[in-house]
Design a protein around this motif. Sequence first.
Motif, short mmCIF file in Angstrom:
data_model
loop_
_atom_site.label_atom_id
_atom_site.label_comp_id
_atom_site.label_asym_id
_atom_site.label_seq_id
_atom_site.Cartn_x
_atom_site.Cartn_y
_atom_site.Cartn_z
N TYR A 241 0.85 -1.19 0.00
CA TYR A 241 0.00 0.00 0.00
C TYR A 241 0.88 1.24 0.00
CZ TYR A 241 0.99 0.05 5.05
OH TYR A 241 1.62 0.04 6.26
N VAL A 242 0.31 2.33 -0.48
CA VAL A 242 0.93 3.64 -0.34
C VAL A 242 -0.22 4.63 -0.20
CG1 VAL A 242 1.26 3.73 -2.86
CG2 VAL A 242 2.40 5.38 -1.43
N ALA A 243 -0.12 5.51 0.79
CA ALA A 243 -1.27 6.36 1.06
C ALA A 243 -0.86 7.66 1.72
CB ALA A 243 -2.24 5.63 1.98
N VAL A 244 -1.67 8.69 1.49
CA VAL A 244 -1.51 9.97 2.20
C VAL A 244 -2.67 10.03 3.19
CG1 VAL A 244 -1.26 12.46 1.96
CG2 VAL A 244 -0.67 10.97 0.05
N VAL A 245 -2.33 10.11 4.48
CA VAL A 245 -3.37 9.97 5.49
C VAL A 245 -3.34 11.10 6.52
CG1 VAL A 245 -3.27 7.44 5.25
CG2 VAL A 245 -1.98 8.55 7.09
N ASN A 246 -4.46 11.22 7.20
CA ASN A 246 -4.54 12.11 8.37
C ASN A 246 -3.71 11.46 9.48
OD1 ASN A 246 -5.47 12.94 10.95
ND2 ASN A 246 -7.33 13.77 10.02
N PRO A 247 -2.69 12.16 10.02
CA PRO A 247 -1.80 11.51 10.98
C PRO A 247 -2.50 11.12 12.29
CG PRO A 247 -1.12 13.79 10.57
CD PRO A 247 -2.31 13.53 9.71
N LYS A 248 -3.67 11.71 12.55
CA LYS A 248 -4.37 11.38 13.79
C LYS A 248 -5.29 10.17 13.60
CE LYS A 248 -6.00 13.53 17.79
NZ LYS A 248 -7.26 13.70 18.32
N THR A 249 -6.09 10.21 12.54
CA THR A 249 -7.07 9.13 12.34
C THR A 249 -6.53 8.02 11.43
OG1 THR A 249 -7.97 10.17 10.36
CG2 THR A 249 -8.96 10.80 12.46
N LEU A 250 -5.47 8.31 10.68
CA LEU A 250 -4.88 7.41 9.68
C LEU A 250 -5.82 7.14 8.50
CD1 LEU A 250 -3.08 4.81 11.99
CD2 LEU A 250 -2.17 6.92 11.03
N GLU A 251 -6.87 7.96 8.38
CA GLU A 251 -7.77 7.80 7.24
C GLU A 251 -7.16 8.49 6.02
OE1 GLU A 251 -11.37 9.42 8.80
OE2 GLU A 251 -11.77 7.57 9.95
N PRO A 252 -7.37 7.91 4.82
CA PRO A 252 -6.80 8.53 3.62
C PRO A 252 -7.37 9.92 3.42
CG PRO A 252 -7.88 6.42 3.11
CD PRO A 252 -8.16 6.71 4.55
N LEU A 253 -6.51 10.83 2.96
CA LEU A 253 -6.95 12.20 2.75
C LEU A 253 -7.35 12.38 1.29
CD1 LEU A 253 -4.16 14.08 4.73
CD2 LEU A 253 -6.60 14.07 5.27
N LYS A 254 -8.62 12.68 1.09
CA LYS A 254 -9.08 12.99 -0.27
C LYS A 254 -8.47 14.33 -0.67
CE LYS A 254 -13.42 12.47 -2.45
NZ LYS A 254 -13.84 11.34 -3.11
N THR A 255 -8.63 15.29 0.25
CA THR A 255 -7.99 16.60 0.06
C THR A 255 -6.93 16.74 1.14
OG1 THR A 255 -10.10 17.45 -0.67
CG2 THR A 255 -8.41 19.08 -0.09
N VAL A 256 -5.70 16.94 0.72
CA VAL A 256 -4.60 16.95 1.69
C VAL A 256 -4.59 18.23 2.50
CG1 VAL A 256 -2.08 16.95 1.92
CG2 VAL A 256 -3.18 15.42 0.27
N ARG A 257 -4.48 18.05 3.80
CA ARG A 257 -4.33 19.14 4.74
C ARG A 257 -3.07 18.86 5.53
NH1 ARG A 257 -9.97 21.35 6.55
NH2 ARG A 257 -10.81 20.09 4.91
N LEU A 258 -2.36 19.89 5.98
CA LEU A 258 -1.13 19.65 6.73
C LEU A 258 -1.41 19.73 8.23
CD1 LEU A 258 1.37 21.66 4.50
CD2 LEU A 258 0.80 19.23 4.44
N PRO A 259 -0.75 18.94 9.07
CA PRO A 259 0.21 17.92 8.66
C PRO A 259 -0.47 16.70 8.03
CG PRO A 259 -0.17 17.82 11.03
CD PRO A 259 -0.98 18.97 10.52
N ALA A 260 0.25 16.06 7.12
CA ALA A 260 -0.23 14.82 6.50
C ALA A 260 0.84 13.75 6.69
CB ALA A 260 -0.48 15.05 5.02
#
Length: 284
Positions: A241-260
Motif C-alpha cells: 500500500y501507499v497512502a496519504v493519510v490524516n496523521p491522527k485518524t490514519l484515514e486517507p486524505l481525499k484533500t490533503v491538509r497539513l500535517p499529513a
Amino acid sequence: MPIVRGLPRLKAIIGDLKKKGRTIGFVPTMGALHEGHLSLIRQAAKENDFVVVSVFVNPIQFDRESDFSSYPRGLRSDARRAAEAGCDLIFAPSAGALYPPGFQTFVDVTRLSLPWEGRARPGHFRGVATVVAKLFNLVSPTRAYFGRKDAQQARLVQQLIEDLHFPVILRVRPTVRESGGLAMSSRNSLLSPSERRRASGIFDALQEGGRLIKCGQRRGEAISRRMRVVLRRIPDVKIDYVAVVNPKTLEPLKTVRLPAAILAAVWMGGVRLIDGCVVSTKKG
Ligand code: AMP
C-alpha cells in the motif's frame, strides 16, 4: 550493564530507581539493533537518569511463523551497542515469562489497528498494544521512545497511553536512514545487496509525495498514484500500500491538509518493508 531476564529482578531494580526519584527512559525493541534504535537510546539517555532497552521478539505480533523464525537475533552485540549509546539495563525476557501458560488478556486499540499494517497483518497491532502495555507496567518509564518509521504503531501507542492512562510521555523520533535513503530496519539484513540498493526507491517515492504536497498538490489520490509510479520503477517490487493519510485518524486524505502522513509498504523478494514520514509545513 546488566542484561535482566527475570521479572522479579527487573521489578527490584525499577522499584529502587523509583524510590530514589530517578527518571526512566524506555526504548522497546525487537533487537538486531541498528542506528535507528541507537538514536532512540541516545535521546533517552539525554532526557532521563536511567535508560532501559527491552529486547524481545514478541511472538504474538507476528502473523507469519516464517517471519518470526527468520527475524534476526543477536543479544550479545545488541547489549554492546546499546551500552555504548547510553543504555543502563537491557530487559530481555523469555516468551514464557511474558506469556505464561494461562495468559489470556489482550489490549486492542480498535480503530487505529484496522487499516494499513493492520489489514496486511491481522492481529499484529493487538500483539503490539498488548506487549507495550505489559512493558510499560513492568518498566514504569517516565518517557518512552518510538520511531516515526513505524508511523501507525507510534500513533497507536499514543492512543494506548491516553486510553489506559499510562503516566508515560511519548517521544516519536525521526527515521534514521542509510546513505541512499532506505530506512534502517532489522529486516534490511535479510535483503540481498542488490535488493538493498533497489529498496532505496521507497524513500524516493516518499520524497516525491512530500514534494508534490509542498508544491501545492492537494488531491491525495493523485499523490499516491504518482508515488506508485515511482515505486514501480524498482525492479521486482510488489507494492502493498501507499497512502496519504490524516496523521491522527490514519484515514486517507481525499484533500490533503497539513500535517499529513505518508505511509508505504512494499515487498522486496521475501522481505516486507515499511516506511513513513510526516509532511508538516509547505517549506520544511
Ligand atoms: P523494532 O525493533 O523494529 O520493533 O523497532 C523498535 C523501535 O525502533 C520502534 O519504535 C521503531 O519505530 C524504531 N525504529 C526502527 N527503525 C528505525 C529507524 N530507522 N529510525 C528510527 N527509529 C526506528
